[in-house]
Motif scaffolding. Sequence first.
Motif, PDB file in Angstrom:
ATOM      1  N   SER A 178      -6.022   4.909  -1.914  1.00 17.80           N
ATOM      2  CA  SER A 178      -4.882   4.266  -1.258  1.00 17.80           C
ATOM      3  C   SER A 178      -4.754   4.716   0.193  1.00 17.80           C
ATOM      4  O   SER A 178      -4.475   3.913   1.093  1.00 17.80           O
ATOM      5  CB  SER A 178      -3.584   4.583  -2.016  1.00 17.80           C
ATOM      6  OG  SER A 178      -3.598   4.023  -3.300  1.00 17.80           O
ATOM      7  N   VAL A 179      -4.945   6.014   0.428  1.00 19.84           N
ATOM      8  CA  VAL A 179      -4.872   6.522   1.806  1.00 19.84           C
ATOM      9  C   VAL A 179      -5.982   5.910   2.650  1.00 19.84           C
ATOM     10  O   VAL A 179      -5.774   5.540   3.818  1.00 19.84           O
ATOM     11  CB  VAL A 179      -4.956   8.063   1.815  1.00 19.84           C
ATOM     12  CG1 VAL A 179      -5.067   8.586   3.247  1.00 19.84           C
ATOM     13  CG2 VAL A 179      -3.727   8.662   1.138  1.00 19.84           C
ATOM     14  N   MET A 180      -7.175   5.795   2.068  1.00 16.85           N
ATOM     15  CA  MET A 180      -8.282   5.178   2.803  1.00 16.85           C
ATOM     16  C   MET A 180      -7.963   3.731   3.156  1.00 16.85           C
ATOM     17  O   MET A 180      -8.231   3.275   4.270  1.00 16.85           O
ATOM     18  CB  MET A 180      -9.571   5.255   1.986  1.00 16.85           C
ATOM     19  CG  MET A 180     -10.226   6.623   1.976  1.00 16.85           C
ATOM     20  SD  MET A 180     -11.732   6.646   0.982  1.00 16.85           S
ATOM     21  CE  MET A 180     -12.714   5.398   1.780  1.00 16.85           C
ATOM     22  N   VAL A 211       2.042   9.526  -5.621  1.00 19.13           N
ATOM     23  CA  VAL A 211       2.582  10.857  -5.309  1.00 19.13           C
ATOM     24  C   VAL A 211       3.537  11.300  -6.412  1.00 19.13           C
ATOM     25  O   VAL A 211       3.550  12.475  -6.824  1.00 19.13           O
ATOM     26  CB  VAL A 211       3.284  10.853  -3.936  1.00 19.13           C
ATOM     27  CG1 VAL A 211       4.067  12.146  -3.725  1.00 19.13           C
ATOM     28  CG2 VAL A 211       2.262  10.691  -2.822  1.00 19.13           C
ATOM     29  N   GLY A 212       4.352  10.363  -6.931  1.00 19.46           N
ATOM     30  CA  GLY A 212       5.239  10.689  -8.047  1.00 19.46           C
ATOM     31  C   GLY A 212       4.454  11.132  -9.267  1.00 19.46           C
ATOM     32  O   GLY A 212       4.808  12.119  -9.940  1.00 19.46           O
ATOM     33  N   VAL A 253       0.841  -1.200   0.000  1.00 20.56           N
ATOM     34  CA  VAL A 253       0.000   0.000   0.000  1.00 20.56           C
ATOM     35  C   VAL A 253       0.873   1.246   0.000  1.00 20.56           C
ATOM     36  O   VAL A 253       0.609   2.216  -0.729  1.00 20.56           O
ATOM     37  CB  VAL A 253      -0.955  -0.002   1.220  1.00 20.56           C
ATOM     38  CG1 VAL A 253      -1.746   1.307   1.293  1.00 20.56           C
ATOM     39  CG2 VAL A 253      -1.905  -1.185   1.153  1.00 20.56           C
ATOM     40  N   LEU A 254       1.930   1.245   0.811  1.00 17.54           N
ATOM     41  CA  LEU A 254       2.838   2.398   0.854  1.00 17.54           C
ATOM     42  C   LEU A 254       3.543   2.595  -0.493  1.00 17.54           C
ATOM     43  O   LEU A 254       3.716   3.733  -0.953  1.00 17.54           O
ATOM     44  CB  LEU A 254       3.872   2.206   1.960  1.00 17.54           C
ATOM     45  CG  LEU A 254       3.349   2.294   3.395  1.00 17.54           C
ATOM     46  CD1 LEU A 254       4.470   2.004   4.383  1.00 17.54           C
ATOM     47  CD2 LEU A 254       2.759   3.660   3.682  1.00 17.54           C
ATOM     48  N   ASP A 255       3.963   1.486  -1.132  1.00 18.69           N
ATOM     49  CA  ASP A 255       4.596   1.593  -2.449  1.00 18.69           C
ATOM     50  C   ASP A 255       3.639   2.207  -3.463  1.00 18.69           C
ATOM     51  O   ASP A 255       4.027   3.053  -4.280  1.00 18.69           O
ATOM     52  CB  ASP A 255       5.050   0.212  -2.935  1.00 18.69           C
ATOM     53  CG  ASP A 255       6.236  -0.321  -2.147  1.00 18.69           C
ATOM     54  OD1 ASP A 255       6.906   0.492  -1.485  1.00 18.69           O
ATOM     55  OD2 ASP A 255       6.484  -1.544  -2.186  1.00 18.69           O
ATOM     56  N   ARG A 256       2.375   1.769  -3.421  1.00 20.01           N
ATOM     57  CA  ARG A 256       1.381   2.311  -4.336  1.00 20.01           C
ATOM     58  C   ARG A 256       1.178   3.803  -4.099  1.00 20.01           C
ATOM     59  O   ARG A 256       1.088   4.596  -5.047  1.00 20.01           O
ATOM     60  CB  ARG A 256       0.062   1.552  -4.148  1.00 20.01           C
ATOM     61  CG  ARG A 256      -1.096   2.063  -4.993  1.00 20.01           C
ATOM     62  CD  ARG A 256      -0.830   1.873  -6.461  1.00 20.01           C
ATOM     63  NE  ARG A 256      -1.950   2.310  -7.270  1.00 20.01           N
ATOM     64  CZ  ARG A 256      -1.847   2.646  -8.543  1.00 20.01           C
ATOM     65  NH1 ARG A 256      -0.675   2.598  -9.162  1.00 20.01           N
ATOM     66  NH2 ARG A 256      -2.916   3.025  -9.218  1.00 20.01           N
TER      67      ARG A 256
END
Length: 693
Positions: free
Chosen positions: A206-208, A169-170, A161-164
């Motif tokens: 993704s944040v959710m 963000v990129g 999830v963090l990688d996604r």
Amino acid sequence: MDELLSAGEELIGEFLAESREGLDRMELCLTELEVRPGDGELVGEIFRAVHNIKGTVGFLGFGRLERLAHAGETLLGSLRDGRVRADEELISGLLRLLDGLREILGLIEATGAEGADGDLVLIAELTALNESGAAAEGVGARRGVEVFGAAEKTLRVDVEVLDRMMNLVGELVLTRNQIVQRPCEGEGFGVLARRLDSVTAELRESVMRARMQPVGHVFGKFSRLVRELGRTCGKKVRIEFAGLETGLDKSLLEAIKDPLTHAVRNAVDHGIEGPAERVAAGKAAEGVIRLEAYQEGGAVVIELSDDGAGMCRRRLIGKALERGLISEEQVAGMGDEDALQLIFLPGFSTAAEVTTVSGRGVGMDVVRANVEKAGGTVEVESREGWGTVLRMRVPLTLAIVPALVVRSGGQSLCLPQSAVMELVYVSSMQAARGIERMGGAQLYRLRDELLPLVWLDEVMRVPQQRQAHGFYVAVLETDGRRYGLAVDELTTPEEIVVKPLSAVLRDVGLFSGATVLGNGMLAMILDVGAVAVRAGVKGMGKVTLAAVAEAMPMAEFLVFEQVVQGRMERGAMPLGLVERIERIRVAEVEYIGGRAVMQYRGDLMGLEDEGGLRDGEMATVLVCRRPDGSGRRYGLVVARVLDVTRGEPVPGGEPGLVLVKGRLASVHEDKAGLVPDGLLEMRGLREFGRNVA
């Protein structure tokens, strides 16, 4: 030096988080071990939790924690090797060990130190259990059961999830750079805008997902609570779980902890009977509480059910009268559904005396208030002798929600889409025919259903700017109330970011939050339940159809002919209770327990038939809502529909008769009843609620 201190603090933080997770698993395993004392995997899991604490704490220099963990590890080693038995006394001693370890971890987090060493008695108890398999004489529980400590400030997130999120963000940065370097009117700007919208939406999702936590993190705490409360109340009770992997936003998970704790305590204390009483009633001596979570639409439903005594309507009303919460006049028109709602009144309690568990009149009113504060609702169902189910509905997240933006009196306001059933445009010509007045209130006829009509500009007390051509009606449903909210205009739906209200705006009582719209304007988020209360909209109580007819002189009825005891008779049904007129194939009707039923829109609907199903291949069925506000349906088989017209009670006549165009008709009473009890399988009463016609 600062870097070393920072690294040490980070190491301690990781140790505390991992230790708490291990102790949470240990607590769940201990209550399971009492049921399955020979399960070696459970013993191994408990041993690893304590062993990991002891192995790490020596490096960090926390001597008190190390000594207590060592005593527990020694006892667990003997349990693993079969030298001691996992009986009730040993489980209780290990639970006190768990409390002691949690207490020290809490002190380390709050102060950075372990505090004064006060564990000698507990270590002596653990040593005695290890040596003799029995607790040291005179040593009792040293701490009360604390289901939840302070709200956790950490969150474990899957690396994927963090990688996604990092990739998104990129993409966001690249899109921003392209937008900055390109004029707004330039070619391709629309493509960039759509790309920005897509990336933003994915990042939000993704944040959710990162904030979502399984409800099992909360549910697992209740095994210990139910065990301890059962022993305190002298009852045999166990708790079962379902849907432990259902995800819920971290903030909402924290918000429902206290309401759920209240509800579980009530289920043990008030719901489950004592062993002797249960056996006398033909039940197993051990009561069962079931806690289940599942996703339904944009909400998570949490159901707490028990197979206890259920709630007695007479007792509920008697206690409310005794405590002065209702009057005798209110009791006169009170039905079963209304009686159940009494448990949510502040100060209500059925306990005979104040105990450490209950009796102070603080409980279910707090449960409803806290759940509603989190944007959810609470429902209750109960059947005497079978049990009770408490159903909480909470949104998946409160951070970003889809909303319908409406305008009324020149102001923009937001309606949560989860509360909007449908939207209807009403032209000025339709308004003249479809809006009726009854007792000073306006009602809008929507497909032969009369909806209370609430004008938003009147509730808000803003200048009216109604359009001559017509208006829009948002059909809303909340807390058993269904009504139409009339607004001037609709604008494009938006996903809004919910912001909390200031104290001044909270006192207005109509809003649940605020947001900034896409055009930069501030808009308030309407609390649809508060709007209904302010406008005086109420759900229908438990009344007979004859009472409806007598209370609504000159009301409209659907008039029909029906076979009754071999003769054709005229009947009348209040039009507001008729949802649809259906032509069905007789072959679709099934018989269960001698009762005619049919499948209708995913539910099992009971049919009342006096002979119309015996003749021909097709039959006419009136699909009607029960007049108790439950929203459940039943079908009435009729020979033919004659008319829709106004009727009035017969002067001096029998109750339940109306005069329609100069001829008598009997107001139909609902006799379809429940779907046969054999179908109910009342495991928590959810099927009871769904299988009622």
